[in-house]
Design a protein around this motif. Structure first.
Motif, PDB file in Angstrom:
ATOM      1  N   THR A  89       0.821  -1.017   0.212  1.00 19.96           N
ATOM      2  CA  THR A  89       0.036  -0.035  -0.119  1.00 19.96           C
ATOM      3  C   THR A  89       0.743   1.302  -0.063  1.00 19.96           C
ATOM      4  OG1 THR A  89      -0.023  -0.253   2.569  1.00 19.96           O
ATOM      5  CG2 THR A  89      -1.818  -1.082   1.213  1.00 19.96           C
ATOM      6  N   SER A  90       1.913   1.048   0.179  1.00 23.04           N
ATOM      7  CA  SER A  90       2.882   2.480   0.224  1.00 23.04           C
ATOM      8  C   SER A  90       2.846   3.505  -0.885  1.00 23.04           C
ATOM      9  CB  SER A  90       4.409   2.016   0.265  1.00 23.04           C
ATOM     10  OG  SER A  90       4.808   1.367  -0.651  1.00 23.04           O
ATOM     11  N   ALA A  91       2.222   3.130  -2.122  1.00 27.29           N
ATOM     12  CA  ALA A  91       2.442   4.063  -3.094  1.00 27.29           C
ATOM     13  C   ALA A  91       1.131   4.793  -3.163  1.00 27.29           C
ATOM     14  CB  ALA A  91       2.764   3.238  -4.400  1.00 27.29           C
ATOM     15  N   ILE A  92       0.150   3.974  -2.523  1.00 37.75           N
ATOM     16  CA  ILE A  92      -1.292   4.715  -2.678  1.00 37.75           C
ATOM     17  C   ILE A  92      -1.542   6.147  -2.251  1.00 37.75           C
ATOM     18  CG2 ILE A  92      -3.835   4.150  -2.119  1.00 37.75           C
ATOM     19  CD1 ILE A  92      -3.113   1.290  -2.035  1.00 37.75           C
ATOM     20  N   SER A  93      -2.083   6.807  -2.823  1.00 39.83           N
ATOM     21  CA  SER A  93      -2.251   8.182  -2.706  1.00 39.83           C
ATOM     22  C   SER A  93      -3.187   8.698  -3.578  1.00 39.83           C
ATOM     23  CB  SER A  93      -0.893   9.064  -2.815  1.00 39.83           C
ATOM     24  OG  SER A  93      -1.039  10.390  -3.184  1.00 39.83           O
ATOM     25  N   PRO A  94      -4.274   9.619  -3.051  1.00 38.10           N
ATOM     26  CA  PRO A  94      -5.232  10.530  -3.585  1.00 38.10           C
ATOM     27  C   PRO A  94      -4.565  11.153  -4.982  1.00 38.10           C
ATOM     28  CG  PRO A  94      -5.388  11.175  -1.438  1.00 38.10           C
ATOM     29  CD  PRO A  94      -4.082  10.321  -1.577  1.00 38.10           C
ATOM     30  N   ALA A  95      -3.231  11.461  -4.995  1.00 33.35           N
ATOM     31  CA  ALA A  95      -2.652  12.180  -6.078  1.00 33.35           C
ATOM     32  C   ALA A  95      -1.925  11.140  -7.124  1.00 33.35           C
ATOM     33  CB  ALA A  95      -1.800  13.135  -5.626  1.00 33.35           C
ATOM     34  N   LEU A  96      -1.911  10.091  -7.013  1.00 33.32           N
ATOM     35  CA  LEU A  96      -1.484   8.995  -7.666  1.00 33.32           C
ATOM     36  C   LEU A  96      -1.736   9.024  -9.303  1.00 33.32           C
ATOM     37  CD1 LEU A  96       0.763   6.900  -7.999  1.00 33.32           C
ATOM     38  CD2 LEU A  96      -0.829   5.163  -7.279  1.00 33.32           C
ATOM     39  N   LYS A  97      -3.093   8.816  -9.455  1.00 31.32           N
ATOM     40  CA  LYS A  97      -3.876   8.893 -10.576  1.00 31.32           C
ATOM     41  C   LYS A  97      -3.378  10.070 -11.359  1.00 31.32           C
ATOM     42  CE  LYS A  97      -7.609   5.444  -9.925  1.00 31.32           C
ATOM     43  NZ  LYS A  97      -8.994   5.220 -10.069  1.00 31.32           N
ATOM     44  N   GLY A  98      -3.377  11.200 -10.601  1.00 31.14           N
ATOM     45  CA  GLY A  98      -3.090  12.300 -11.377  1.00 31.14           C
ATOM     46  C   GLY A  98      -1.859  12.494 -11.875  1.00 31.14           C
ATOM     47  N   ARG A  99      -0.664  12.127 -11.218  1.00 31.96           N
ATOM     48  CA  ARG A  99       0.451  11.916 -11.645  1.00 31.96           C
ATOM     49  C   ARG A  99       0.583  10.998 -12.700  1.00 31.96           C
ATOM     50  NH1 ARG A  99       1.712  11.656  -5.728  1.00 31.96           N
ATOM     51  NH2 ARG A  99       2.253  13.763  -5.105  1.00 31.96           N
ATOM     52  N   ILE A 100       0.132   9.848 -12.622  1.00 35.16           N
ATOM     53  CA  ILE A 100       0.139   8.746 -13.764  1.00 35.16           C
ATOM     54  C   ILE A 100      -0.353   9.240 -15.181  1.00 35.16           C
ATOM     55  CG2 ILE A 100      -0.635   6.701 -14.749  1.00 35.16           C
ATOM     56  CD1 ILE A 100      -0.777   5.451 -11.578  1.00 35.16           C
ATOM     57  N   ALA A 101      -1.470  10.043 -14.955  1.00 30.82           N
ATOM     58  CA  ALA A 101      -2.057  10.738 -16.199  1.00 30.82           C
ATOM     59  C   ALA A 101      -1.223  11.592 -16.917  1.00 30.82           C
ATOM     60  CB  ALA A 101      -3.368  11.250 -15.815  1.00 30.82           C
TER      61      ALA A 101
END
Length: 317
Positions: free
Chosen positions: A279-291
């Motif tokens: 779970t260490s990478a899970i963040s509300p900002a993650l999908k936005g960074r990937i996109a």
């Protein structure tokens, strides 16, 4: 006209920002499409990509020229079938650095400040303090194996606490926030002086079982091991022995060899091992960074410019 394959779980983040002259089809985690993918040339895969899904997509879209994965590690993608295709592979290096580095710092502090013992004392309504000795991070020594984006973010945060930060990588070179960086085998000589070992390496044939009995026996008895790379980098049999016999003080694993870890695994019962479910990478900002990374690379791809984060398929990262 460029046609894309987008994973359902990321499509909403990406579709509103696509150029008007692109087309796309969506694909689910099992490789089922909502349209014709036969002429697609770009594939953004989803989280936890299964080999069966990857192979199904490759079969349905034989013209794929570039694939981007949101993960930093690519060992699950470099299958023999994938390697038969002439596909540029780019990864998500950098998008996970902030949450994973914060998580590593959490595990270090969890151990140093004895939060498990303090929680037990709280639950017992005990005010006894005579047993408390809470080490400081200042002047402790942290060895980070893997000094890419994640390793560098970990170094910045641990350095801010006044720790000595050492790094191990294939080709040593000076980097910000590292007091010392050594080569592939040179870090073994540093182990007797280390308080924390953080594994942030990709899984390759060279790193599989990297943390073995020899490494664990070389550490001081108060050392703490953290793995946020890939489970197979740590020899779990050797780690179990090390934790049971007290070679090291404890470990925090955010990744294990078999995921999900079966309930009957003996790892769960080790009192000095803290396991979290990757779970260490899970963040509300993650999908936005990937996109944002994908959209930037898509612009580069359409312009014929070099892409970010191209994977060396022979090296495995």
């Amino acid at each position: 006209m460029v046609k894309l394959i987008l994973p359902i779980e990321l499509a909403a983040e990406i579709e509103p920002h696509l150029p008007s002259d692109t087309q796309f089809v969506r694909v689910d985690s099992d490789g089922n499409f909502d349209g014709d993918a036969s002429d697609a040339e770009v594939y953004l895969n989803g989280f936890k990509l299964k080999p069966t899904t990857l192979h199904k997509v490759l079969a349905a879209a034989p013209g794929i020229r570039w694939q981007q994965t949101p993960s930093a590690g690519v060992n699950h993608i470099l299958t023999p079938i994938f390697l038969q295709h002439d596909i540029i592979l780019t990864n998500g290096a950098g998008v996970h650095a902030i949450p994973i580095s914060e998580f590593v710092l959490t595990l270090i502090l969890y151990h140093a400040k004895q939060l498990r013992q303090l929680q037990a004392a709280h639950d017992q309504r005990s005010w006894r303090k005579s047993w408390l000795v809470l080490p400081e991070l200042a002047n402790s020594t942290v060895l980070i194996l893997g000094t890419g984006n994640i390793g560098q973010a970990i170094a910045a945060r641990t350095k801010a606490f006044g720790a000595r930060v050492w790094g191990g990588r294939r080709r040593p070179e000076p980097l910000p926030n590292f007091d010392k960086i050594v080569g592939t085998d040179e870090w073994h000589a540093l182990l007797p002086e280390v308080d924390y070992v953080v594994v942030a390496t990709p899984l390759t044939p060279e790193t599989k079982g990297l943390i073995d009995e020899k490494v664990l026996r070389s550490l001081p008895s108060h050392a703490y091991l953290i793995n946020v790379g890939r489970g197979a980098v740590v020899d779990e049999s050797a780690l179990t022995k090390a934790l049971t016999e007290g070679w090291i003080a404890g470990a925090g694993l955010d990744t294990v060899s078999i995921e999900p870890l079966p309930p009957e695994s003996s790892l769960w019962s080790l009192p000095n091992l803290f396991i979290t479910p990757h779970t260490s990478a899970i963040s509300p900002a993650l999908k936005g960074r990937i996109a944002n990374l994908f959209l930037d690379n898509l612009e580069r791809y359409r312009a014929g410019q070099p892409l970010q984060n191209i994977v060396n398929k022979q090296a495995g990262y």
